[in-house]
Design a protein around this motif. Structure first.
Motif, PDB file in Angstrom:
ATOM      1  N   ASP A 176     -42.535  53.076 -28.407  1.00 21.49           N
ATOM      2  CA  ASP A 176     -43.627  52.756 -29.332  1.00 21.49           C
ATOM      3  C   ASP A 176     -44.611  51.878 -28.570  1.00 21.49           C
ATOM      4  OD1 ASP A 176     -45.329  51.895 -31.306  1.00 21.49           O
ATOM      5  OD2 ASP A 176     -43.753  51.320 -32.715  1.00 21.49           O
ATOM      6  N   ALA A 229     -46.939  47.983 -31.575  1.00 25.50           N
ATOM      7  CA  ALA A 229     -46.209  47.470 -32.736  1.00 25.50           C
ATOM      8  C   ALA A 229     -46.661  46.040 -33.021  1.00 25.50           C
ATOM      9  CB  ALA A 229     -44.704  47.507 -32.481  1.00 25.50           C
ATOM     10  N   ALA A 252     -34.624  50.561 -35.583  1.00 21.47           N
ATOM     11  CA  ALA A 252     -35.462  51.305 -34.645  1.00 21.47           C
ATOM     12  C   ALA A 252     -34.649  51.767 -33.440  1.00 21.47           C
ATOM     13  CB  ALA A 252     -36.635  50.445 -34.189  1.00 21.47           C
ATOM     14  N   LEU A 301     -35.329  54.664 -30.556  1.00 20.96           N
ATOM     15  CA  LEU A 301     -36.461  53.993 -29.934  1.00 20.96           C
ATOM     16  C   LEU A 301     -35.946  53.145 -28.774  1.00 20.96           C
ATOM     17  CD1 LEU A 301     -39.507  53.791 -30.325  1.00 20.96           C
ATOM     18  CD2 LEU A 301     -39.128  51.732 -31.674  1.00 20.96           C
ATOM     19  N   ILE A 313     -40.399  48.924 -27.068  1.00 25.81           N
ATOM     20  CA  ILE A 313     -41.495  48.647 -27.990  1.00 25.81           C
ATOM     21  C   ILE A 313     -42.472  47.701 -27.303  1.00 25.81           C
ATOM     22  CG2 ILE A 313     -42.154  47.639 -30.214  1.00 25.81           C
ATOM     23  CD1 ILE A 313     -39.330  48.243 -31.223  1.00 25.81           C
ATOM     24  N   LEU A 324     -38.213  44.768 -25.515  1.00 26.30           N
ATOM     25  CA  LEU A 324     -39.533  44.435 -26.061  1.00 26.30           C
ATOM     26  C   LEU A 324     -40.473  43.986 -24.948  1.00 26.30           C
ATOM     27  CD1 LEU A 324     -38.652  42.415 -29.297  1.00 26.30           C
ATOM     28  CD2 LEU A 324     -39.119  44.861 -29.071  1.00 26.30           C
ATOM     29  N   GLU A 326     -47.521  55.682 -31.327  1.00 22.53           N
ATOM     30  CA  GLU A 326     -47.410  54.286 -31.763  1.00 22.53           C
ATOM     31  C   GLU A 326     -47.245  54.253 -33.268  1.00 22.53           C
ATOM     32  OE1 GLU A 326     -51.216  52.166 -31.560  1.00 22.53           O
ATOM     33  OE2 GLU A 326     -52.118  54.025 -30.858  1.00 22.53           O
ATOM     34  N   THR A 327     -46.769  53.125 -33.769  1.00 24.10           N
ATOM     35  CA  THR A 327     -46.548  53.010 -35.207  1.00 24.10           C
ATOM     36  C   THR A 327     -47.474  52.000 -35.881  1.00 24.10           C
ATOM     37  OG1 THR A 327     -44.890  51.283 -34.912  1.00 24.10           O
ATOM     38  CG2 THR A 327     -44.105  53.571 -34.977  1.00 24.10           C
ATOM     39  N   VAL A 340     -46.403  49.600 -36.987  1.00 22.64           N
ATOM     40  CA  VAL A 340     -45.245  49.037 -37.693  1.00 22.64           C
ATOM     41  C   VAL A 340     -45.583  48.481 -39.062  1.00 22.64           C
ATOM     42  CG1 VAL A 340     -43.351  47.384 -37.611  1.00 22.64           C
ATOM     43  CG2 VAL A 340     -44.050  48.536 -35.526  1.00 22.64           C
TER      44      VAL A 340
END
Length: 300
Positions: free
Chosen positions: A24, A27, A55, A60, A63, A86, A239-240, A242
């Motif tokens: 992702d 986020a 996630a 995933l 991120i 992350l 991408e989200t 989030v």
């Protein structure tokens, strides 16, 4: 230290079922809602760890947490430090560029240097410079002249770090691309995140060497779907954002009319110069992906 951002997407073979394994690229995990805070009030205990677990449990792998100002970039780094999977960006969102001139005790030059220091001192975590760019839909938050001035100044951060760009553009493409063309020697690649522009704009961005970031904002209208369907699959990053789907259940549904957006069983490599590993080879894993673009549908 060089960083390569490479997210691969390919259909699983018919003989073996493979779990989705994705990155992702955008986020907003610094949002207070992940600590249970809504409109300044504590509504529930922090569920940040639960969000990450869900996630990662569904495949995933990494991120990238978005930084939107000096303070927000520091918070993004703090969040990124909590988990090896992350990472984050460092930069100032166009609607917040007034902070360059309005932060008490900090000059515009000092603000920029502090962003630079964050990026340089945390190279193992910082994947890109941004979120930066232009947003002429929301000039009430920051006037056009300040957005233009400090978008261009932030390109110096790419020149001084070698990192790619995490870009934002709303109703400003002509000025946006002009700034990039004037400064093309200062940066090496980037992504137009949350793209909702026209196919002509997407093609111009791709021709300039940029990738196109797709999230829910990219899939709202029939024209949006037409644009996404027409994009080269090797130029799409997912991408989200989030927090846009918080407050309810996120349901993933295949969008009608875009079932052929990916070629079944064909390997698709989405490559961006800069991020996520410590070599110049990139993330070599091939991941399984659906044969259609999917979007989140909010369910109350």
């Amino acid at each position: 230290m060089g960083f390569i951002w490479r997210a691969a997407a390919a259909m699983a073979s018919s003989s073996a079922s493979r779990r989705l394994r994705l990155i992702d690229i955008g986020a907003n995990l610094t949002d207070p809602m992940f600590q249970g805070i809504y409109h300044g009030r504590q509504a529930h205990p922090s569920d940040f760890d639960d969000v990450l677990k869900r996630a990662f449990d569904v495949g995933l792998e990494k991120i990238i947490v978005t930084g939107g100002s000096l303070t927000d970039s520091k918070e993004a780094l703090t969040v990124a430090a909590t988990n090896d999977r992350l990472f984050c960006t460092v930069g100032c969102h166009p609607t917040r560029c007034g902070e360059f001139e309005q932060t008490p005790g900090v000059s515009p030059e000092q603000y920029l240097e502090q962003l630079l220091a964050l990026a340089r001192e945390n190279r193992g975590k910082v994947a890109a410079i941004g979120e930066c760019g232009l947003d002429f839909d929301r000039l009430q938050f920051c006037p056009k002249d300040l957005q233009l001035r400090y978008f261009e100044k932030q390109l110096e951060l790419c020149e001084r770090t070698g990192l790619p760009l995490f870009l934002h553009c709303r109703n400003a493409f002509s000025d946006f691309i002009d700034v990039l063309k004037r400064n093309e020697m200062k940066f090496k690649g980037g992504v137009m995140h949350s793209f909702d522009g026209t196919l002509v704009e997407a093609q111009a961005a791709i021709d300039f060497g940029l990738y196109i970031g797709i999230n829910g904002c990219s899939l709202k209208t029939a024209e949006n779907l037409y644009v996404v369907k027409a994009l080269p699959v090797d130029k799409i990053l997912l991408e989200t954002a989030v927090e846009q789907s918080r407050g309810g259940v996120t349901r993933f549904t295949c969008l009608p009319g875009v079932d052929n957006i990916r070629q079944p069983h064909a390997p698709v490599y989405v490559y961006m110069p800069g991020a996520l590993d410590n070599t110049n080879k990139g993330i070599a894993d091939t991941v399984s992906a659906p044969s259609c673009i999917k979007t989140s549908e909010h369910v109350e």
